[in-house]
Motif scaffolding. Structure first.
Motif, PDB file in Angstrom:
ATOM      1  N   GLU A   1     -90.322   7.694  31.524  1.00 48.55           N
ATOM      2  CA  GLU A   1     -90.901   8.649  32.467  1.00 48.55           C
ATOM      3  C   GLU A   1     -90.048   8.778  33.727  1.00 48.55           C
ATOM      4  OE1 GLU A   1     -95.012   7.631  32.863  1.00 48.55           O
ATOM      5  OE2 GLU A   1     -95.383   8.214  30.765  1.00 48.55           O
TER       6      GLU A   1
ATOM      7  N   GLU B   1     -90.812   8.755  36.752  1.00 47.24           N
ATOM      8  CA  GLU B   1     -91.165   7.798  37.811  1.00 47.24           C
ATOM      9  C   GLU B   1     -90.341   6.506  37.665  1.00 47.24           C
ATOM     10  OE1 GLU B   1     -95.257   6.680  37.567  1.00 47.24           O
ATOM     11  OE2 GLU B   1     -95.123   5.438  39.371  1.00 47.24           O
ATOM     12  N   SER B   2     -90.171   6.056  36.431  1.00 48.15           N
ATOM     13  CA  SER B   2     -89.405   4.831  36.187  1.00 48.15           C
ATOM     14  C   SER B   2     -87.927   5.070  36.501  1.00 48.15           C
ATOM     15  CB  SER B   2     -89.584   4.382  34.731  1.00 48.15           C
ATOM     16  OG  SER B   2     -88.888   3.177  34.527  1.00 48.15           O
TER      17      SER B   2
ATOM     18  N   ASP C   1     -86.715   7.193  38.703  1.00 51.63           N
ATOM     19  CA  ASP C   1     -86.550   7.250  40.164  1.00 51.63           C
ATOM     20  C   ASP C   1     -86.617   5.859  40.788  1.00 51.63           C
ATOM     21  OD1 ASP C   1     -86.331   9.972  39.987  1.00 51.63           O
ATOM     22  OD2 ASP C   1     -88.396  10.395  40.597  1.00 51.63           O
ATOM     23  N   TYR C   2     -87.564   5.053  40.313  1.00 50.63           N
ATOM     24  CA  TYR C   2     -87.739   3.694  40.861  1.00 50.63           C
ATOM     25  C   TYR C   2     -86.469   2.860  40.662  1.00 50.63           C
ATOM     26  CZ  TYR C   2     -89.359  -1.209  40.590  1.00 50.63           C
ATOM     27  OH  TYR C   2     -89.486  -2.570  40.716  1.00 50.63           O
TER      28      TYR C   2
END
Ligand code: NDP
Length: 255
Positions: free
Chosen positions: A102, A104-105, A107-108
């Motif tokens: 995903e 989000e992962s 970006d993190y």
């Protein structure tokens, strides 16, 4: 005069081993991490026999404001920065196949591992460029990447890309900063026993047993710290943009 070293993620795992090694080599260590000062006080005492000689800055390297504060607080306290070790890093919170990963992962992991490296190095380089040569260098920057900069793990693509990006940042900054007497290098660990690998101990135990790593054992933080100490020394003055694999020979292709 003691040299000043910033070690991100310097109170745990590989970073702790690096902080200890640099302190024993005579550096004034500035360790950076997200935990509160009270949480890391016992560790700071481990890093240096004289705890007053070890600074701690609570900061998140993925935050632009925090990166600027790491640099300004260090310069305010010590007047210069001789060594930056970009060690702080994260693995994906969940390993997911590249087809399911995903955003989000992505970006993190990229923000913490690669964007922070790019912009903390930029901030530190600006300070180093303006400072006088001490001993024989204006400064050294050492990036802790990973064998994952080259090895494919399709269940943690964001981590592999983050580390490949760090390798290119090593090349770019080595090129850009050589004219100022600033040296940039990379250490590529393989499988090192820390909190990061604690969830996959069984998997790596089996791989070690099966002979995947020519030097058939886990790596330890001290193995990585020894490589950092070599790059940080004043011995390699005609060498920049290089890397050392600290992976038990895992990078060797076999037939
Ligand atoms: P750990 O998970 O044991 O420690 C990670 C360190 O990074 C901690 O000190 C943590 O500090 C710090 N950190 C993480 N995120 C942030 C953040 N946003 N801001 C500030 N500090 C942060 O990992 P390792 O010691 O194993 O790994 C260190 C480096 O080595 C990483 O870059 C990792 O990718 C790399 N590496 C590790 C390998 C291994 O097998 N262990 C293999 C190859 C590379 P705190 O929690 O206090 O914030």
């Amino acid at each position: 005069m003691a040299k000043i070293a910033i070690v991100t993620g310097g109170t745990r795992g590989i970073g702790l081993a690096i902080s200890k090694r640099l302190a024993s080599d005579g550096y004034q260590v500035v360790a950076v991490g997200r935990k509160s000062l009270s949480d890391v006080l016992p560790v700071l005492k481990e890093i240096s026999k004289e705890p007053v000689g070890t600074r701690y800055i609570q900061a998140d390297v993925s935050s632009s404001d925090d990166r600027k504060r790491i640099v300004s607080e260090t310069v305010e306290a010590f007047g210069r920065i001789d060594l930056l070790v970009n060690n702080a890093g994260v693995a994906p919170k969940n390993r997911a196949d590249i087809l399911q990963m995903e955003e989000e992962s992505w970006d993190y992991v990229i923000d913490t591992n690669t964007k922070s490296n790019m912009f903390l190095t930029q901030e530190v380089a600006k300070v180093m460029i303006g400072q006088p040569v001490l001993y024989r260098k204006r400064g050294t920057i050492i990036n802790i990447s990973s064998c994952s900069a080259e090895v494919s793990s399709t269940n943690r693509a964001e981590y592999c890309v983050s580390k490949a990006g760090i390798s290119m940042l090593t090349t770019l900054y080595a090129d850009a900063l050589s004219k100022y007497g600033i040296y940039v290098h990379e250490v590529r660990p393989g499988v090192i026993k820390t909190d990061m690998t604690s969830t996959v101990v069984g998997k790596y135990d089996s791989l070690i047993e099966s002979g995947v790593f020519p030097i058939a054992r886990w790596g330890y933080g001290e193995d990585v710290a020894n490589a950092v100490a070599i790059f940080a020394s004043d011995e390699l003055l005609y060498t920049t943009g290089n890397h050392i694999d600290v992976d038990g020979g895992f990078h060797i292709r076999r037939l």
